[in-house]
Scaffold this motif. Structure first.
Motif, mmCIF file in Angstrom:
data_model
loop_
_atom_site.group_PDB
_atom_site.id
_atom_site.type_symbol
_atom_site.label_atom_id
_atom_site.label_comp_id
_atom_site.label_asym_id
_atom_site.label_seq_id
_atom_site.Cartn_x
_atom_site.Cartn_y
_atom_site.Cartn_z
ATOM 1 N N ASP A 163 0.815 -1.211 0.000
ATOM 2 C CA ASP A 163 0.000 0.000 0.000
ATOM 3 C C ASP A 163 0.852 1.266 0.000
ATOM 4 O O ASP A 163 1.814 1.376 0.750
ATOM 5 C CB ASP A 163 -0.908 -0.015 1.234
ATOM 6 C CG ASP A 163 -2.182 0.758 1.031
ATOM 7 O OD1 ASP A 163 -2.123 1.997 1.023
ATOM 8 O OD2 ASP A 163 -3.238 0.118 0.871
ATOM 9 N N THR A 201 -6.947 3.805 -1.796
ATOM 10 C CA THR A 201 -7.085 2.371 -1.581
ATOM 11 C C THR A 201 -8.427 1.789 -1.996
ATOM 12 O O THR A 201 -8.490 0.800 -2.740
ATOM 13 C CB THR A 201 -6.837 2.061 -0.089
ATOM 14 O OG1 THR A 201 -5.492 2.412 0.241
ATOM 15 C CG2 THR A 201 -7.068 0.595 0.228
ATOM 16 N N HIS A 232 -9.069 -1.094 -4.904
ATOM 17 C CA HIS A 232 -9.385 -2.476 -4.544
ATOM 18 C C HIS A 232 -10.714 -2.921 -5.148
ATOM 19 O O HIS A 232 -10.893 -4.099 -5.471
ATOM 20 C CB HIS A 232 -9.386 -2.645 -3.029
ATOM 21 C CG HIS A 232 -8.013 -2.748 -2.439
ATOM 22 N ND1 HIS A 232 -7.142 -1.682 -2.411
ATOM 23 C CD2 HIS A 232 -7.348 -3.797 -1.881
ATOM 24 C CE1 HIS A 232 -6.004 -2.063 -1.844
ATOM 25 N NE2 HIS A 232 -6.103 -3.346 -1.525
ATOM 26 N N THR A 246 -7.811 -13.642 2.892
ATOM 27 C CA THR A 246 -7.250 -12.293 2.933
ATOM 28 C C THR A 246 -6.615 -12.060 4.291
ATOM 29 O O THR A 246 -7.234 -12.315 5.327
ATOM 30 C CB THR A 246 -8.327 -11.225 2.683
ATOM 31 O OG1 THR A 246 -8.620 -11.140 1.309
ATOM 32 C CG2 THR A 246 -7.841 -9.849 3.128
ATOM 33 N N THR A 268 -5.095 -8.692 5.814
ATOM 34 C CA THR A 268 -4.904 -7.289 5.490
ATOM 35 C C THR A 268 -4.515 -6.474 6.712
ATOM 36 O O THR A 268 -5.166 -6.547 7.759
ATOM 37 C CB THR A 268 -6.161 -6.678 4.847
ATOM 38 O OG1 THR A 268 -5.980 -5.260 4.704
ATOM 39 C CG2 THR A 268 -7.407 -6.931 5.683
ATOM 40 N N ASN A 270 -4.466 -3.234 6.307
ATOM 41 C CA ASN A 270 -5.122 -1.957 6.013
ATOM 42 C C ASN A 270 -6.525 -1.961 6.611
ATOM 43 O O ASN A 270 -7.362 -2.784 6.224
ATOM 44 C CB ASN A 270 -5.204 -1.737 4.500
ATOM 45 C CG ASN A 270 -5.624 -0.318 4.161
ATOM 46 O OD1 ASN A 270 -6.536 0.217 4.755
ATOM 47 N ND2 ASN A 270 -4.957 0.282 3.193
ATOM 48 N N LEU A 301 -10.073 -2.115 4.477
ATOM 49 C CA LEU A 301 -10.669 -3.327 3.950
ATOM 50 C C LEU A 301 -11.340 -4.148 5.041
ATOM 51 O O LEU A 301 -11.959 -5.174 4.747
ATOM 52 C CB LEU A 301 -9.606 -4.170 3.236
ATOM 53 C CG LEU A 301 -8.909 -3.493 2.061
ATOM 54 C CD1 LEU A 301 -8.003 -4.480 1.351
ATOM 55 C CD2 LEU A 301 -9.914 -2.901 1.087
ATOM 56 N N ASN A 318 -2.491 -7.227 2.063
ATOM 57 C CA ASN A 318 -2.264 -5.788 1.988
ATOM 58 C C ASN A 318 -1.364 -5.395 3.149
ATOM 59 O O ASN A 318 -1.680 -5.668 4.313
ATOM 60 C CB ASN A 318 -3.584 -5.016 2.054
ATOM 61 C CG ASN A 318 -3.397 -3.517 1.901
ATOM 62 O OD1 ASN A 318 -2.771 -2.869 2.732
ATOM 63 N ND2 ASN A 318 -3.942 -2.955 0.827
ATOM 64 N N THR A 355 1.034 -2.216 4.978
ATOM 65 C CA THR A 355 0.930 -0.756 5.044
ATOM 66 C C THR A 355 2.168 -0.055 5.598
ATOM 67 O O THR A 355 2.084 1.091 6.051
ATOM 68 C CB THR A 355 -0.295 -0.352 5.891
ATOM 69 O OG1 THR A 355 -0.150 -0.886 7.219
ATOM 70 C CG2 THR A 355 -1.583 -0.852 5.274
#
Length: 432
Positions: A10, A39, A43, A84, A86, A88, A91, A190, A192
């Motif tokens: 990201d 973002t 996505h 997933t 993530t 971030n 999301l 993802n 960051t």
């Protein structure tokens, strides 16, 4: 069918990626462009193969609630296990992004990979309390839950004391090491570390917090310090991603590495990535790693193409604007879009004592496109229509034609009544 992983680094600029990630093997696409500047809409394009405006995802509607199936839903229906991990919060914060995923793990839950562990992240998401009260309430729930209490309390303490410099990469790495991957796997990550606040790795250094409103204040940002901190954060990300990549290569036939957008450090008198379609925001890194893939591909491609590429590698049928990146993609004009600031930007401007008139001027949508030959044209709020490179014909007319082909989806407003433990961190990692 192939196992495929997609990794979003990201907020990683193309120029910094080129320097810090020279070790990454695969086919590098040197003229890859994002369909937006932040973002959530990017996505949406990755998950649907359509522009964010077509599926109704933008600054006023960040939920992924379109009627068309997502990539993960298609893969799940075809018998793939979909996951997933993530770091971030966006999301995990907004509705719909978990669609089709068998396992969808947000920042606060990344450490809870043991089956007997208490899920702190899910507990935090459902909490009414904030700050340390949230943790105390969660501890009480943990003590009452059917879980490995000692392990869970240790993991909760680690979460509470986790260094804010950790953008999630180390937790994702450990999560991957603890996961048992088999055949027909799709994994989406993802990370960051490159997102503001920038946390220099040197002990004792304070984080560098830069938000979009800083460009409009009377207090100048130390851009040299911010860029140095960003560059060191990128170096840290590169080191950890090398370990993550090695883990992925053990279980996945193809790994697609990309950034969703870039970052500004004074270019056009702007910082961060909240406003505009400047080329430093929309030109992004993109590498596909897999058997026999190497070299540089200079033709223009879009992150929309990732959707089609994953579909073809996994043998599923999808509707998509994208082309297969590994099947001689033909250069075509690609749109980029901006649909205004997020609701929290007003509070951000007030905290920074920045003039709200500057924010109001940036509420109107902007459009741009990258031409098949790599030339770039884009609208701005203050400088008019801008071009980079040479165009045959009128670029404004080409932009109008591209927009005519869109079928935008009308959606409602934004519900801000979400709760997220990451908002307790300085300036909310993951904010635009």
């Amino acid at each position: 069918m192939d196992n495929v992983a997609v990794v979003v680094l990201d907020t990683l600029r193309y120029d910094e990626f080129s320097t810090a990630f020279d070790w990454l093997p695969g086919r590098r696409f040197t003229s890859a462009f994002s369909p937006s500047h932040w973002t959530v809409p990017v996505h949406a394009a990755l998950f649907t193969g359509h522009y964010a405006s077509e599926v109704g995802v933008h600054s006023r509607s960040p939920a992924l609630d379109c009627p068309a199936p997502t990539l993960a839903e298609r893969l799940s229906a075809a018998g793939y296990r979909t996951r997933t991990f993530t770091a971030n919060p966006k999301l995990h914060r907004y509705d719909g992004w978990e669609r089709g995923f068998d396992e969808f793990v947000g920042y606060a839950s990344l450490d809870a990979y043991h089956p007997d562990s208490f899920d702190w992240g899910t507990c935090f998401d459902g909490a009414d309390a904030t700050g340390y009260r949230r943790y105390l309430d969660a501890v009480c729930q943990c003590l009452r839950a059917d879980c490995d209490t000692f392990r869970s309390l240790r993991e909760g303490y680690d979460l509470l004391t986790r260094s804010p410099a950790d953008g999630g990469a180390t937790a994702v790495r450990d999560r991957l090491r603890a996961s048992d991957f088999g055949d027909r796997e799709f994994c989406f990550l993802n990370l960051t570390e490159a997102h503001t606040p920038y946390y220099p790795p040197s002990p004792g250094e304070d984080p560098v917090v830069v938000v979009a409103a800083d460009a409009f204040t009377d207090t100048p940002v130390d851009l040299d310090r911010a860029r140095r901190a960003y560059r060191r954060s990128v170096a840290t990300l590169s080191e950890t991603y090398r370990e993550i990549f090695d883990e992925l290569r053990d279980s996945f036939d193809y790994v697609i590495t990309l950034s969703d957008h870039g970052e500004l450090f004074g270019e056009y008198d702007m910082v961060a990535h909240s406003f505009g379609l400047y080329p430093e925001l929309t030109r992004v890194p993109l590498v596909v790693s897999g058997p026999g893939l190497e070299g540089r591909e200079n033709r223009v491609v879009s992150l929309l193409d990732v959707h089609r590429t994953v579909a073809d590698l996994t043998g599923i049928e999808v509707e998509s604007h994208g082309q297969n990146l590994l099947d001689d993609p033909q250069p075509v004009d690609r749109l980029v879009e901006y649909h205004g600031p997020l609701p929290f930007h007003e509070a951000q401007f007030e905290r920074r004592d920045a003039p709200l008139e500057a924010l109001e001027r940036r509420r109107s949508p902007l459009w741009g496109f990258v031409a098949a030959d790599g030339s770039y044209a884009y609208e701005t709020h203050t400088e008019g229509f801008q071009t980079v490179g040479e165009f045959d014909g009128d670029p404004r007319a080409r932009l109008r034609s591209l927009r005519t082909d869109l079928d935008p989806r009308a959606v409602g407003g934004l519900d801000e009544s979400f709760s997220d433990p990451v908002r307790e961190r300085p300036e909310e990692r993951g904010s635009a």
